[in-house]
Design a protein around this motif. Structure first.
Motif, PDB file in Angstrom:
ATOM      1  N   UNK A 177       0.826  -1.200   0.000  1.00  0.00           N
ATOM      2  CA  UNK A 177       0.000   0.000   0.000  1.00  0.00           C
ATOM      3  C   UNK A 177       0.867   1.259   0.000  1.00  0.00           C
ATOM      4  N   UNK A 178       1.899   1.253   0.835  1.00  0.00           N
ATOM      5  CA  UNK A 178       2.809   2.399   0.873  1.00  0.00           C
ATOM      6  C   UNK A 178       3.529   2.595  -0.453  1.00  0.00           C
ATOM      7  N   UNK A 179       3.981   1.513  -1.044  1.00  0.00           N
ATOM      8  CA  UNK A 179       4.694   1.616  -2.318  1.00  0.00           C
ATOM      9  C   UNK A 179       3.792   2.200  -3.406  1.00  0.00           C
ATOM     10  N   UNK A 180       2.538   1.779  -3.423  1.00  0.00           N
ATOM     11  CA  UNK A 180       1.600   2.330  -4.403  1.00  0.00           C
ATOM     12  C   UNK A 180       1.399   3.830  -4.186  1.00  0.00           C
ATOM     13  N   UNK A 181       1.263   4.224  -2.923  1.00  0.00           N
ATOM     14  CA  UNK A 181       1.059   5.638  -2.607  1.00  0.00           C
ATOM     15  C   UNK A 181       2.282   6.467  -2.965  1.00  0.00           C
ATOM     16  N   UNK A 182       3.448   5.958  -2.662  1.00  0.00           N
ATOM     17  CA  UNK A 182       4.689   6.674  -2.977  1.00  0.00           C
ATOM     18  C   UNK A 182       4.861   6.784  -4.488  1.00  0.00           C
ATOM     19  N   UNK A 183       4.579   5.687  -5.190  1.00  0.00           N
ATOM     20  CA  UNK A 183       4.680   5.705  -6.653  1.00  0.00           C
ATOM     21  C   UNK A 183       3.701   6.689  -7.276  1.00  0.00           C
ATOM     22  N   UNK A 184       2.562   6.884  -6.621  1.00  0.00           N
ATOM     23  CA  UNK A 184       1.557   7.813  -7.124  1.00  0.00           C
ATOM     24  C   UNK A 184       1.873   9.262  -6.758  1.00  0.00           C
ATOM     25  N   UNK A 185       2.965   9.468  -6.021  1.00  0.00           N
ATOM     26  CA  UNK A 185       3.385  10.816  -5.677  1.00  0.00           C
ATOM     27  C   UNK A 185       2.594  11.453  -4.550  1.00  0.00           C
ATOM     28  N   UNK A 186       2.034  10.638  -3.668  1.00  0.00           N
ATOM     29  CA  UNK A 186       1.223  11.178  -2.583  1.00  0.00           C
ATOM     30  C   UNK A 186       2.029  11.928  -1.526  1.00  0.00           C
ATOM     31  N   UNK A 187       3.317  11.675  -1.439  1.00  0.00           N
ATOM     32  CA  UNK A 187       4.146  12.281  -0.403  1.00  0.00           C
ATOM     33  C   UNK A 187       5.320  13.032  -1.013  1.00  0.00           C
ATOM     34  N   UNK A 188       5.660  14.162  -0.395  1.00  0.00           N
ATOM     35  CA  UNK A 188       6.892  14.817  -0.813  1.00  0.00           C
ATOM     36  C   UNK A 188       8.059  14.044  -0.210  1.00  0.00           C
ATOM     37  N   UNK A 189       9.265  14.390  -0.592  1.00  0.00           N
ATOM     38  CA  UNK A 189      10.445  13.623  -0.158  1.00  0.00           C
ATOM     39  C   UNK A 189      10.613  13.602   1.361  1.00  0.00           C
ATOM     40  N   UNK A 190      10.396  14.743   2.004  1.00  0.00           N
ATOM     41  CA  UNK A 190      10.573  14.816   3.458  1.00  0.00           C
ATOM     42  C   UNK A 190       9.543  13.953   4.181  1.00  0.00           C
ATOM     43  N   UNK A 191       8.285  14.038   3.756  1.00  0.00           N
ATOM     44  CA  UNK A 191       7.237  13.227   4.383  1.00  0.00           C
ATOM     45  C   UNK A 191       7.463  11.746   4.114  1.00  0.00           C
ATOM     46  N   UNK A 192       7.885  11.436   2.899  1.00  0.00           N
ATOM     47  CA  UNK A 192       8.173  10.044   2.553  1.00  0.00           C
ATOM     48  C   UNK A 192       9.260   9.484   3.463  1.00  0.00           C
ATOM     49  N   UNK A 193      10.298  10.258   3.701  1.00  0.00           N
ATOM     50  CA  UNK A 193      11.392   9.798   4.570  1.00  0.00           C
ATOM     51  C   UNK A 193      10.889   9.543   5.988  1.00  0.00           C
ATOM     52  N   UNK A 194      10.038  10.418   6.502  1.00  0.00           N
ATOM     53  CA  UNK A 194       9.481  10.224   7.840  1.00  0.00           C
ATOM     54  C   UNK A 194       8.605   8.973   7.912  1.00  0.00           C
TER      55      UNK A 194
END
Length: 93
Positions: free
Chosen positions: A63-80
């Motif tokens: 689920x996270x990978x799909x969301x990240x691939x869809x660009x749901x998070x900026x880099x800083x939020x993704x890292x957190x």
């Protein structure tokens, strides 16, 4: 199944305890991740079959990978989010 319930409870405890000490960005990331975890737990429960910690972790990771691939998070939020998720995967069951 008891191990899985213990793991889910340990994650919930982590989120609840982190509220008092987290920054706004950390709270956002924790809430975002908790949504993915709750969705995974709900989806697996709807299948009406016992599921393992490994199955839950795989569902959340997907689920996270799909969301990240869809660009749901900026880099800083993704890292957190990734940092918190990595921590949660190490919790004892």
């Amino acid at each position: 199944m008891q191990q899985t319930e213990n793991y889910i409870n340990a994650m919930a405890d982590y989120f609840d305890q982190s509220v008092a000490t987290s920054s706004d960005d950390q709270l956002f990331a924790a809430g975002y991740l908790r949504g993915h975890i709750d969705l995974a737990v709900g989806t697996l429960q709807l299948q009406e079959q016992a599921f393992s910690v490994d199955t839950l972790q795989q569902q959340v990771a997907q689920s996270l990978q799909q969301a990240i691939s869809a660009g749901e998070l900026n880099d800083a939020d993704q890292a957190l989010v990734v940092d918190i998720w990595q921590h949660l995967q190490q919790l004892p069951c």
